[in-house]
Structures are given as structure tokens and as C-alpha cells.
Design an enzyme around this catalytic site. Structure first.
Site, mmCIF file in Angstrom:
data_model
loop_
_atom_site.group_PDB
_atom_site.id
_atom_site.type_symbol
_atom_site.label_atom_id
_atom_site.label_comp_id
_atom_site.label_asym_id
_atom_site.label_seq_id
_atom_site.Cartn_x
_atom_site.Cartn_y
_atom_site.Cartn_z
ATOM 1 N N GLU A 175 0.815 -1.215 0.000
ATOM 2 C CA GLU A 175 0.000 0.000 0.000
ATOM 3 C C GLU A 175 0.847 1.263 0.000
ATOM 4 O O GLU A 175 0.515 2.244 -0.670
ATOM 5 C CB GLU A 175 -0.958 -0.025 1.199
ATOM 6 C CG GLU A 175 -2.028 -1.107 1.068
ATOM 7 C CD GLU A 175 -2.957 -1.167 2.268
ATOM 8 O OE1 GLU A 175 -2.754 -0.380 3.224
ATOM 9 O OE2 GLU A 175 -3.888 -1.999 2.263
ATOM 10 N N HIS A 178 -10.273 1.268 0.410
ATOM 11 C CA HIS A 178 -10.697 0.343 1.465
ATOM 12 C C HIS A 178 -12.216 0.173 1.528
ATOM 13 O O HIS A 178 -12.726 -0.557 2.382
ATOM 14 C CB HIS A 178 -10.185 0.835 2.827
ATOM 15 C CG HIS A 178 -8.704 0.680 3.008
ATOM 16 N ND1 HIS A 178 -7.791 1.522 2.417
ATOM 17 C CD2 HIS A 178 -7.972 -0.234 3.707
ATOM 18 C CE1 HIS A 178 -6.573 1.148 2.747
ATOM 19 N NE2 HIS A 178 -6.650 0.089 3.525
#
Length: 276
Positions: free
Chosen positions: A137, A170
């Protein structure tokens, strides 16, 4: 290695960033959706997917870079921040200070280890949360998106807007909660809280990346925050000395606010983003 520069128009930079963020999320769903996200098989499949996207993301970045050496004296690895691992020490120290309250609560009041929350998880989930997720990420959402957005947005706007890609990435967790039969209001509340938390951390991580010019600080801070989780203020009343626990929380927060302006300062690092 050749020099490269990034000087995109805002719409191109935004489109390129959105494309990479979508590719990252889509890679999670290329496998048959037979298992819950924490099932070992699902975890392994998804780790493979995001690691592949992470390895390919610098090549994706090259598609949007210019090769005019008169405009830049920086290599691709400089833009991504793959340099100076020791630059992570100061940001991590500052993050530890911010988490003084939770650390005190976990280690002293509850006499539990830092990884006690993972006792019910498998080793592969631990690897995902503390190794693969932080590396993948931060490489994608900091190392590869920041070079695209920094020129058209500038410092402040990059710190504010780039985390939105990270937070929105997310949102798919909400879909998985809904698919498992959770009430829609519970799903929406969970998604809202998670998006706010990930966006706030994303802003902090982006600031670290731009200040240090290195992706290693964001990676280790991300791993630490995943280890600690979101501070549970409701559990303070369960400690032996709630007033002392609150004091440690407040002192950690005040210390973080005061020292961050001195620690996360361009003068302490050799970041290309501080001189552009």
C-alpha cells in the site's frame, strides 16, 4: 539508470492515479470469491495479487514520466522513495510517541504483548497485516501516486487529496461485510469509520513520504499502526488507574504535536519533494 520527471496536467495525474488505485483493488477480486477475507487461502491469493501490482506499479509510473534530462536530475527510484532506510527512524519514533497511551495501556495496564490482538489469527494474516499490506500500500499509494500528483497539486493539496485514493481503496471491505449478511446500517457505519481512519493515516503517511523523500518511513509506521489498531478509548475506564492512563494519552498527543514540526522537517532529510 535514466533521469525522469513528472509534470502532468491535473486531469491526467488524477486519471493515472485513479487507474492505479482501481487496479490495486480489482486485483483482490480476480480470484473466485469462495472465502472470507481472513481465510488463509483468500489471504494468500490476495497477497499474491497485490504484490504483483506493487512490482508492476513502477513500470506503470514510467508510462507518465518525461525523459528530458534538462528538467530533472532524479531517477525513478528517487521519485518512488527507495532510498535511505534509516530515514524511517525519526518518523517511527514520533509515531511511537503518538501511541504512548495505547502502548502504556497494552504493555503495563493489561500486561499484554503488542501482538495479543492477533492471537486468534493465523500466521498468514499476521504477515499480510504487518508486512505485505504496509509494503504494497505504501509503495503504490505513496511511492507511485505522489510523483504523479505532486506537481499539479502542490504540497498541501497532495497531503489532503492523495489519502482519499487510499481511503476509498478500502471501501470494498464494506461490500464484503454486506455479502456476509451484516445489517446495512452497521456496514455503512463501519465503512465510514474505516475510511475516515485510513484517510487520516494516509495524510500522515503522505506527509512523512514528502518530507523524508523515502517510502521506508511510511512502511514501518503503517506496520506499527496496523499492529496497534485504532485506540480504544472506551477501555481506559477498565485500567487500574484511568486518570494516569488519560494523562499518558494526552502527554503523548501534545508531545507529538509539538515535536512533529521539528522532527518532520525538510531540514532533517534529503527529499526531492522539498526542493521541487
Amino acid at each position: 539508470m535514466m533521469f525522469i520527471h513528472f509534470d502532468l496536467e491535473l486531469w491526467r495525474a488524477t486519471s493515472a492515479s485513479l487507474g492505479l488505485a482501481v487496479l490495486f483493488v480489482v486485483s483482490l477480486y480476480i480470484w473466485p470469491q469462495k472465502y472470507y477475507r481472513n481465510h488463509p487461502t483468500c489471504v494468500k491469493q490476495r497477497m499474491l495479487s497485490v504484490l504483483l501490482v506493487t512490482l508492476l506499479s513502477p513500470c506503470y509510473l514510467l508510462l507518465f514520466g518525461g525523459r528530458d534530462t534538462s528538467l530533472s536530475k532524479h531517477h525513478l527510484l528517487d521519485w518512488i522513495g527507495l532510498k535511505d532506510p534509516f530515514s524511517a527512524i525519526l518518523p517511527l519514533s514520533l509515531t511511537l510517541l503518538l501511541f504512548s497511551g495505547p502502548l502504556y495501556q497494552q504493555l503495563y495496564e493489561f500486561r499484554a504483548g503488542l501482538l495479543s490482538d492477533y492471537d486468534s489469527y493465523t500466521d498468514v494474516v499476521l504477515i499480510r497485516n504487518l508486512v505485505v499490506a504496509p509494503v504494497a500500500e505504501e509503495m503504490v499509494f505513496r511511492g507511485c501516486l505522489a510523483p504523479l500528483l505532486f506537481r499539479p497539486l502542490g504540497w498541501t493539496a497532495t497531503v489532503i487529496i492523495l489519502p482519499l485514493f487510499f481511503g476509498v481503496a478500502h471501501l470494498h471491505h464494506g461490500f464484503e461485510l454486506y455479502r456476509r449478511g451484516n445489517p446495512i446500517l452497521e456496514v455503512l457505519a463501519t465503512v465510514l469509520i474505516q475510511t475516515a481512519f485510513t484517510s487520516a493515516f494516509g495524510a500522515y503517511s503522505t506527509f512523512i513520504f514528502l518530507t523524508t523523500g523515502s517510502v521506508y518511513g511510511p512502511i514501518v509506521c503503517h506496520a506499527f499502526c496496523n499492529c496497534m489498531g485504532c485506540p480504544d478509548l472506551s477501555s481506559i475506564s477498565q485500567t487500574r488507574n484511568p486518570r494516569l492512563t488519560w494523562l499518558v494519552y494526552v502527554l503523548g498527543l501534545v508531545g507529538f504535536v509539538i515535536l512533529s514540526q521539528y522532527i518532520l522537517n525538510c531540514d532533517n532529510f534529503n527529499s526531492l519533494y522539498c526542493v521541487l
